[in-house]
Design a protein around this motif. Structure first.
Motif, PDB file in Angstrom:
ATOM      1  N   LEU A 252       0.633  -0.908   0.083  1.00  0.00           N
ATOM      2  CA  LEU A 252       0.455   0.423  -0.347  1.00  0.00           C
ATOM      3  C   LEU A 252       1.353   1.236  -0.044  1.00  0.00           C
ATOM      4  O   LEU A 252       0.479   2.466  -0.880  1.00  0.00           O
ATOM      5  N   GLY A 253       1.812   1.058   0.827  1.00  0.00           N
ATOM      6  CA  GLY A 253       2.811   2.006   0.792  1.00  0.00           C
ATOM      7  C   GLY A 253       3.755   2.815  -0.287  1.00  0.00           C
ATOM      8  O   GLY A 253       3.932   3.816  -0.909  1.00  0.00           O
ATOM      9  N   GLY A 254       3.713   1.314  -1.433  1.00  0.00           N
ATOM     10  CA  GLY A 254       4.401   1.576  -3.114  1.00  0.00           C
ATOM     11  C   GLY A 254       2.960   1.987  -3.126  1.00  0.00           C
ATOM     12  O   GLY A 254       3.188   3.178  -4.678  1.00  0.00           O
ATOM     13  N   ALA A 255       1.608   2.174  -3.401  1.00  0.00           N
ATOM     14  CA  ALA A 255       0.347   2.512  -4.056  1.00  0.00           C
ATOM     15  C   ALA A 255       0.496   4.427  -4.037  1.00  0.00           C
ATOM     16  O   ALA A 255       0.544   5.023  -4.606  1.00  0.00           O
ATOM     17  N   PHE A 256       0.609   4.405  -2.608  1.00  0.00           N
ATOM     18  CA  PHE A 256       0.590   5.881  -1.769  1.00  0.00           C
ATOM     19  C   PHE A 256       2.267   6.878  -2.417  1.00  0.00           C
ATOM     20  O   PHE A 256       1.881   7.869  -3.007  1.00  0.00           O
ATOM     21  N   ALA A 257       2.141   5.860  -2.504  1.00  0.00           N
ATOM     22  CA  ALA A 257       3.995   6.524  -3.052  1.00  0.00           C
ATOM     23  C   ALA A 257       3.950   7.378  -4.818  1.00  0.00           C
ATOM     24  O   ALA A 257       4.926   8.142  -5.513  1.00  0.00           O
ATOM     25  N   THR A 258       3.552   5.764  -5.322  1.00  0.00           N
ATOM     26  CA  THR A 258       2.859   6.134  -7.194  1.00  0.00           C
ATOM     27  C   THR A 258       2.580   7.191  -6.833  1.00  0.00           C
ATOM     28  O   THR A 258       2.756   8.177  -8.310  1.00  0.00           O
ATOM     29  N   LEU A 259       1.499   7.904  -6.133  1.00  0.00           N
ATOM     30  CA  LEU A 259       0.518   8.925  -6.763  1.00  0.00           C
ATOM     31  C   LEU A 259       1.064   9.976  -6.219  1.00  0.00           C
ATOM     32  O   LEU A 259       1.279  10.924  -6.853  1.00  0.00           O
ATOM     33  N   ALA A 260       1.726  10.239  -5.227  1.00  0.00           N
ATOM     34  CA  ALA A 260       2.033  11.322  -4.667  1.00  0.00           C
ATOM     35  C   ALA A 260       3.588  11.435  -5.678  1.00  0.00           C
ATOM     36  O   ALA A 260       3.481  12.725  -5.821  1.00  0.00           O
ATOM     37  N   TYR A 261       4.137  10.312  -6.251  1.00  0.00           N
ATOM     38  CA  TYR A 261       5.163  11.006  -6.573  1.00  0.00           C
ATOM     39  C   TYR A 261       4.846  11.578  -8.926  1.00  0.00           C
ATOM     40  O   TYR A 261       5.379  13.212  -8.730  1.00  0.00           O
ATOM     41  N   GLY A 262       3.763  10.893  -8.840  1.00  0.00           N
ATOM     42  CA  GLY A 262       3.000  11.475 -10.151  1.00  0.00           C
ATOM     43  C   GLY A 262       2.485  12.343  -9.730  1.00  0.00           C
ATOM     44  O   GLY A 262       2.525  13.500 -10.553  1.00  0.00           O
ATOM     45  N   GLU A 263       2.054  12.717  -8.843  1.00  0.00           N
ATOM     46  CA  GLU A 263       1.338  14.800  -8.797  1.00  0.00           C
ATOM     47  C   GLU A 263       1.803  15.483  -8.395  1.00  0.00           C
ATOM     48  O   GLU A 263       1.618  16.219  -8.987  1.00  0.00           O
ATOM     49  N   LEU A 264       3.038  15.217  -8.323  1.00  0.00           N
ATOM     50  CA  LEU A 264       4.343  16.223  -8.187  1.00  0.00           C
ATOM     51  C   LEU A 264       5.108  16.787  -9.032  1.00  0.00           C
ATOM     52  O   LEU A 264       4.964  17.466  -9.216  1.00  0.00           O
ATOM     53  N   LEU A 265       5.243  15.465  -9.733  1.00  0.00           N
ATOM     54  CA  LEU A 265       6.162  15.742 -11.212  1.00  0.00           C
ATOM     55  C   LEU A 265       4.479  16.346 -11.929  1.00  0.00           C
ATOM     56  O   LEU A 265       5.128  17.816 -12.931  1.00  0.00           O
ATOM     57  N   ARG A 266       3.225  16.296 -11.690  1.00  0.00           N
ATOM     58  CA  ARG A 266       2.476  17.047 -12.080  1.00  0.00           C
ATOM     59  C   ARG A 266       2.144  18.450 -12.013  1.00  0.00           C
ATOM     60  O   ARG A 266       1.958  19.154 -12.618  1.00  0.00           O
ATOM     61  N   CYS A 267       3.155  18.623 -11.427  1.00  0.00           N
ATOM     62  CA  CYS A 267       2.951  20.230 -10.149  1.00  0.00           C
ATOM     63  C   CYS A 267       3.747  20.458 -10.476  1.00  0.00           C
ATOM     64  O   CYS A 267       4.035  22.102  -9.810  1.00  0.00           O
ATOM     65  N   ASP A 268       5.238  19.817 -11.144  1.00  0.00           N
ATOM     66  CA  ASP A 268       6.122  20.290 -11.711  1.00  0.00           C
ATOM     67  C   ASP A 268       6.836  22.051 -11.067  1.00  0.00           C
ATOM     68  O   ASP A 268       7.298  22.439 -10.934  1.00  0.00           O
ATOM     69  N   LYS A 269       6.204  22.878 -12.442  1.00  0.00           N
ATOM     70  CA  LYS A 269       5.981  23.813 -12.482  1.00  0.00           C
ATOM     71  C   LYS A 269       5.296  25.015 -11.312  1.00  0.00           C
ATOM     72  O   LYS A 269       5.099  26.560 -11.270  1.00  0.00           O
ATOM     73  N   ALA A 270       4.425  24.469 -10.682  1.00  0.00           N
ATOM     74  CA  ALA A 270       3.522  24.494 -10.130  1.00  0.00           C
ATOM     75  C   ALA A 270       4.391  25.051  -8.390  1.00  0.00           C
ATOM     76  O   ALA A 270       5.608  24.510  -8.403  1.00  0.00           O
ATOM     77  N   GLU A 271       3.015  25.946  -8.170  1.00  0.00           N
ATOM     78  CA  GLU A 271       4.354  27.044  -6.259  1.00  0.00           C
ATOM     79  C   GLU A 271       4.737  25.687  -5.498  1.00  0.00           C
ATOM     80  O   GLU A 271       4.868  25.617  -4.517  1.00  0.00           O
ATOM     81  N   ILE A 272       3.845  24.421  -5.284  1.00  0.00           N
ATOM     82  CA  ILE A 272       3.476  22.961  -4.292  1.00  0.00           C
ATOM     83  C   ILE A 272       5.137  22.606  -4.714  1.00  0.00           C
ATOM     84  O   ILE A 272       5.611  21.782  -3.673  1.00  0.00           O
ATOM     85  N   ALA A 273       5.577  22.306  -6.160  1.00  0.00           N
ATOM     86  CA  ALA A 273       6.651  21.646  -6.425  1.00  0.00           C
ATOM     87  C   ALA A 273       8.181  21.976  -6.837  1.00  0.00           C
ATOM     88  O   ALA A 273       9.284  21.770  -7.173  1.00  0.00           O
ATOM     89  N   GLN A 274       7.727  23.456  -6.774  1.00  0.00           N
ATOM     90  CA  GLN A 274       9.213  24.379  -7.750  1.00  0.00           C
ATOM     91  C   GLN A 274       9.843  24.531  -7.539  1.00  0.00           C
ATOM     92  O   GLN A 274      11.678  24.285  -7.779  1.00  0.00           O
ATOM     93  N   GLU A 275       9.696  24.412  -6.213  1.00  0.00           N
ATOM     94  CA  GLU A 275      11.636  24.545  -4.842  1.00  0.00           C
ATOM     95  C   GLU A 275      12.080  23.430  -4.625  1.00  0.00           C
ATOM     96  O   GLU A 275      13.144  22.822  -4.438  1.00  0.00           O
ATOM     97  N   TYR A 276      11.723  22.393  -5.020  1.00  0.00           N
ATOM     98  CA  TYR A 276      11.790  20.567  -4.747  1.00  0.00           C
ATOM     99  C   TYR A 276      12.748  20.124  -5.421  1.00  0.00           C
ATOM    100  O   TYR A 276      12.947  20.255  -6.898  1.00  0.00           O
TER     101      TYR A 276
END
Length: 410
Positions: A252-276
């Motif tokens: 289950l942790g792998g599923a959560f990690a996959t979704l969180a990673y994918g969403e962070l990539l989608r938001c890469d240019k947005a404020e939530i992710a641009q500093e990472y």
């Protein structure tokens, strides 16, 4: 010395106590102690992980020196695979009884007692973090509460392993897998798939239990919290650039990690992710999470970018049936990227599972008429693995045993 300040770490813990004070104490049947398999006994598992670390000091050191990264999407850094397997497995060491005591103390306004119990709840995880030369910080904990609208399920529990080496700074976000009845209900609750709103996960139909556990709303004393948002709000308080950030999880942790990673990539240019400084994803025995176009979009942002420094590796033990769930034929879900199957003879590469459904996909993914040549190696069709062994092969200890056959630093 950690690249993160102890004052910021304590502030996160105090904010977590404030959140706990808004929780009702869950019923006994929802807690992890009622579902733990023998290998999850905390002291046994802690000692097992410490043995993995002490027996592979060169591999652990090499993973730290690489900042837990791989150099290509073709082959994972097997030293990093071990490091992230330790992180993922350590998340099972959360002591739920101490969390319940922390909730009770927080509800009474006894902050000192709540802080003590919360510290005790992760004492075994802290021991593993120290052995990895890291500091552990809890980022979000929704494991004791179902999302709004569900009477019995669980949300994400995630923490951060922060490297204490300021020369090669890195940090890993690790998610806890299934070890409670509520977690198992979350695993099975895949249909009907959720259609995310506001572009989340590129609007792909997603496993209902996984989506609600990470992106659903959790009401606490009138305040609506979303685990994904809480996780990054807390991360913002301690993250220092440049620190390479990887994601990992088992089951289950792998599923959560996959979704969180994918969403962070989608938001890469947005404020939530641009500093990472976003690094790699390493999952172990992860089930499928979403339908099209989630896998295609994640692949385009990782394996399609040669030298991009963002690679994803789905590690699957030969015979682990969890990675085949939910069945592709029933759900139309697809795994992200390719993968590696761990066997007694060594690792074998698994071909990409997603297929081209649009013209933009066709540059990267196989077309529909090529689909049969790109199928995953199904656990259920492996004649050498019995049905009983399929469950055993999901055990992280089996992953470690097979990892030893992979090329790594010795």
């Amino acid at each position: 010395m950690s690249v993160f300040s102890q004052s910021d770490i304590r502030r996160i813990q105090l904010e977590h106590i404030q959140q706990l004070s808004q929780l009702e104490i869950p019923p006994p049947e929802q807690t992890t102690s009622n579902a733990d398999p023998p290998w999850l006994f905390p002291v046994v598992l802690r000692n097992t992980l410490l043995d993995w670390i002490s027996s592979n000091r060169k591999a652990i050191r090499a993973a730290r020196d690489s900042q837990c990264t791989s150099v290509s999407h073709d082959v994972p850094n097997w030293d990093t695979v071990l490091f992230t397997l330790v992180e993922s497995t350590a998340m099972y060491l959360r002591k739920d009884k101490d969390v319940l005591l922390a909730i009770a103390a927080a509800r009474k306004g006894d902050i000192e007692a709540a802080e003590r119990h919360l510290t005790d709840s992760q004492v075994h995880i802290d021991a593993i973090a120290r052995a990895l030369n890291c500091t552990f910080v809890q980022l979000c904990d929704f494991a004791e509460q179902p999302p709004d609208g569900l009477w019995f399920s669980s949300g994400a529990y995630a923490g951060l392993f922060i490297s204490n080496d300021t020369r090669n700074p890195f940090a890993g976000i690790a998610f806890k897998g299934s070890n409670s009845i509520a977690d198992f209900v979350t695993d099975m609750y895949w249909k009907p798939p959720v259609k995310p709103t506001k572009g989340v996960l590129w609007g792909a139909p997603t496993h209902r239990g996984f989506y609600l556990g990470l992106f659903g709303q959790f009401t606490r004393k009138g305040e609506k919290l979303v685990p994904f948002n809480v996780l990054f709000q807390q991360l913002d308080k301690v993250y220092k650039h440049p620190t390479t950030l990887h994601f990992t999880g088992h089951s289950l942790g792998g599923a959560f990690a996959t979704l969180a990673y994918g969403e962070l990539l989608r938001c890469d240019k947005a404020e939530i992710a641009q500093e990472y400084d976003i690094g790699d994803l390493y999952t172990f025995g992860a089930p499928r999470t979403s339908g099209h176009p989630f896998a295609a979009r994640v692949n385009e942002l990782t394996i399609a970018v040669e030298g991009g420094g963002r690679y994803l590796f789905r590690i699957v033990n030969n015979g682990d049936m969890v990675s085949e769930c939910p069945l592709r034929e029933l759900s139309n879900f697809q795994h992200v990227g390719g993968g590696w199957k761990l066997t007694k003879k060594g690792p074998e590469q698994i071909r990409i599972e997603a297929v081209a459904e649009t013209e933009s996909d066709s540059k990267l993914l196989p077309s529909a008429n090529e689909y049969s040549t790109f199928t995953d190696s199904s656990a259920s069709t492996d004649p050498s693995v019995s049905s009983g062994e399929m469950y055993i092969e999901h055990d992280p200890r089996k992953y470690y045993s097979r990892w030893q056959q992979a090329p790594h630093s010795t």
